[in-house]
Design an enzyme around this catalytic site. Structure first.
Site, short mmCIF file in Angstrom:
data_model
loop_
_atom_site.label_atom_id
_atom_site.label_comp_id
_atom_site.label_asym_id
_atom_site.label_seq_id
_atom_site.Cartn_x
_atom_site.Cartn_y
_atom_site.Cartn_z
N GLU A 34 -1.16 -12.43 -38.96
CA GLU A 34 -1.08 -13.87 -38.68
C GLU A 34 -0.46 -13.98 -37.31
OE1 GLU A 34 1.23 -16.28 -41.31
OE2 GLU A 34 0.11 -15.53 -43.03
N ASP A 45 9.50 -24.17 -40.21
CA ASP A 45 10.14 -22.91 -39.85
C ASP A 45 11.66 -22.98 -39.94
OD1 ASP A 45 8.01 -21.05 -39.21
OD2 ASP A 45 7.47 -22.50 -37.66
#
Ligand SMILES: Cc1ncc(COP(=O)(O)O)c(C=O)c1O
Lengths: 240, 389
Positions: A34, A45
């Protein structure tokens, strides 16, 4: 055995180290990569990837990330997914964005829930690029069904292991395991991610799902240098 | 389409939050029908917050500008701004849903104070996220929140202003979604927030319409409000949007200039994009990175805007213009001297726009939404707005 995916942030910690890391993933036969394209407001995040995103954005822009991706494509022959946020794809125009990223297996958009894929999906179908669906510990039966129905355009289902952001600790509660089990074996692979950082975590993900994704921990190791990263990838790919 | 205003709106959030947004939408529908809760909310708005607020005819200002200026006095509300209309509504909704903890973002600190206030009122725990830059320039509001029992978290990351505070609140919510209500402060964020907040603020427009009809026996020619996220504006616009004869203006912060990064004029200079769960006009660079916003008014310092405003703009029902920092600072002193009212720097943008374009409004009847009072801005005004010079 399950599939192992490694997350790298494009051009981080530097362009050179990023490419070195891609080579290491190739050498240890990581199943898929990824590659994160940083966004200014990465709400999914945790601290590590957020900080890494800001640092990268100070030095590089989307053109650089795409160039880094292309270089990675030359090196790594397995599946590559781009992971980013909705505005990065939307802002370029979905079709144009997909043209620019070129030969990838799919795109993972952290702030694109199942019910909003409509705005993006057509351009993905047209190019046979996967638009990855998410499931989470909060998902209901109808969400699981909807994710599976999207399987035609979804290379895999990304099962987020926990209520929270990337990084932190990994654990799957009973209810979540039940949900993963319900989604599994329905014609589309289910990979578990968020918080996975050692062999024990990978093993427990493999036990219930088709694969595991290691993100924050891989990026933290790469921050220490390519040797630390190589040691980590050697270690984590040894998990069975 | 569910949760959209034309093409704008939606729910662009991590999948984890979707069930919570559905729960919120369902609960809100029930809450609106619940006579007991609606009665309690009405009483609180009256006795605790001080509604209805007056529609004040500003005689000296009117003479000075050669027009009839009415001020909708949201500055007179408890805690000093319109924000309390929304926080009272949402805290009752949170109680209705059985939520045990409240989180909020704040820029100017006005929404943070209004949230801390209603949490104290109901005895619910409260965490307010605030960018470090704002903590510094609005420290009095930080002290107020702490006195009210809230925990204030200074957000050091990113631009360290309102945008970063919203990011942090969303991250908290993804973790705490089962127990916590995110009490968002404007008509932004994922559906159903823009609709819920607009409903709670629409009391401004309802009152203003009835008040002007009583006073003037006619509708106003113009209604003007400042736009940060757009909640005070939507609140007053709702009262007049169906009246085709009423010209409606939204005023964004022009900052120091209209170069990217120096202003907060999202609808004027932005293009559609996705931030904080909603598709709306957005200040961004060519590849979709969100730009930093700037305004002398901390409450306007946001690169996004509520999706309903984007839709009103495209439909041309509302005209959106700008007021620069220095024009807002000028308007601040004009209103102070002529009317004995210190306006919030945010509200001073609506006034500054009026003063700057006074020829256009000559002889007309205008309502300005005076969204808040200016005591909180004394430091900035004393320094001549140098925080953004
Ligand atoms: C007095 C006042 N007016 C206006 C605003 C801007 O918000 P909105 O556009 O949602 O009304 C704020 C925000 O803090 C404020 O404090």
């Amino acid at each position: 055995m399950g599939k192992l995916g490694i997350y790298l942030l494009a051009d981080y910690p530097s362009k050179g180290l990023f490419i070195e890391a891609v080579k290491v993933c190739r050498d240890f036969n990581v199943d898929f990569l990824e590659i994160g394209f940083p966004f200014s407001d990465p709400i999914a995040d945790g601290d590590v990837l957020e900080k890494a995103s800001y640092e990268t954005l100070k030095r590089y822009d989307l053109d650089d990330f795409i160039a880094g991706l292309k270089e990675a494509r030359e090196i790594f022959k397995g599946r590559i997914y781009v992971m980013t946020y909705a505005n990065i794809v939307y802002s370029s125009g979905v079709g144009n964005f997909l043209e620019r990223v070129g030969d990838v297996s799919g795109v993972i958009i952290a702030d694109l829930p199942l019910r909003e894929v409509g705005l993006f999906e057509k351009e993905f179908r047209r190019r046979s690029i996967s638009l990855i669906r998410f499931l989470t510990p909060e998902s209901r039966v109808e969400d699981i069904e909807s994710a599976i129905q999207g399987a035609e355009v979804s290379g895999f289902i990304y099962f987020i292991s926990k209520r929270g952001t990337t990084g932190g600790d990994f654990s799957l509660d009973e209810e979540t395991i039940e949900k993963i089990t319900r989604a599994k074996g329905r014609g589309v692979d289910v990979y578990v991610g968020f918080g996975i950082k050692d062999r024990k975590d990978v093993k427990s993900a493999y036990k219930v799902a088709d694969g595991a994704i290691v993100g924050t921990k891989a990026v933290s190791e790469l921050e220490l240098g390519i040797d630390a990263f190589r040691d980590f990838i050697r270690y984590i790919t040894g998990a069975e | 389409m569910k949760g959209y205003f034309g093409r704008y709106g939606g729910q662009f959030v991590p999948e984890t939050l979707i069930p919570a947004l559905d729960e919120l939408e369902g609960a809100y529908r029930e809450f609106r029908k619940d006579k007991v809760y609606q009665g309690q909310l009405k009483t609180l708005l009256k006795d605790f917050a001080g509604r209805p607020t007056p529609l004040y005819y500003a005689e000296r200002l009117s003479g000075y500008l050669s027009m009839k200026v009415y001020l909708k006095r949201e500055d007179l509300l408890h805690t000093g701004a319109h924000k309390i209309n929304n926080t009272l509504g949402q805290i009752m909704l949170a109680r209705f849903m059985g939520k045990k903890r409240i989180i909020a973002e704040t820029g100017a600190g006005q929404h943070g104070v209004a949230t801390a206030t209603v949490c104290a009122l109901l005895g619910i725990g409260c965490v307010v996220y605030m960018g470090r830059t704002d903590v510094e320039r609005q420290h009095i509001n930080v002290e107020r929140m702490k006195l009210l029992g809230a925990e204030v978290v200074s957000v050091e990351k990113g631009s360290a202003t309102l945008k970063s505070a919203v990011n942090e609140a969303l991250r908290d919510w993804v973790k705490s979604v089962r127990t916590t209500h995110y009490l968002i402060g404007s008509v932004v964020g994922p559906h159903p927030f823009p609709t819920i907040v607009a409903d709670f603020q629409s009391v401004i427009g309802e009152e203003a319409r009835a008040q002007i009809l009583k006073r003037e026996r006619r509708l106003p020619d113009h209604v003007i409000a400042c736009i940060g996220g757009g909640s005070n504006a939507i609140g007053i616009f709702k009262g007049f949007v169906k009246d085709r004869s009423v010209d409606i203006r939204g005023v964004e912060a022009g900052g120091t200039s209209l170069d990217l990064g120096r202003h907060s004029a999202t609808l004027t200079k932005g293009r559609p994009g996705i931030l904080h769960g909603t598709l709306s006009y957005l200040l961004q660079d060519g590849s979709g990175q969100v730009a930093d916003a700037h305004s002398v008014a901390p409450g306007l310092d946001y690169p996004g805007v509520g999706p309903e405003h984007s839709w009103l703009k495209d439909r041309r029902r509302v005209q959106y213009g700008v007021c620069y920092d220095r024009e807002a600072l000028h308007a601040f002193s004009v209103l102070s001297r002529l009317e004995g009212i210190l306006p919030a720097l945010e509200s001073a943008h609506a006034l500054g726009y009026l003063i700057e374009h006074k020829n256009e409004f000559n002889g007309k009847t205008v309502i300005i939404n005076l969204s808040g009072r200016g005591d909180k801005d004394m430091d900035i005004v004393r320094k001549g707005g140098e925080y953004h010079g």
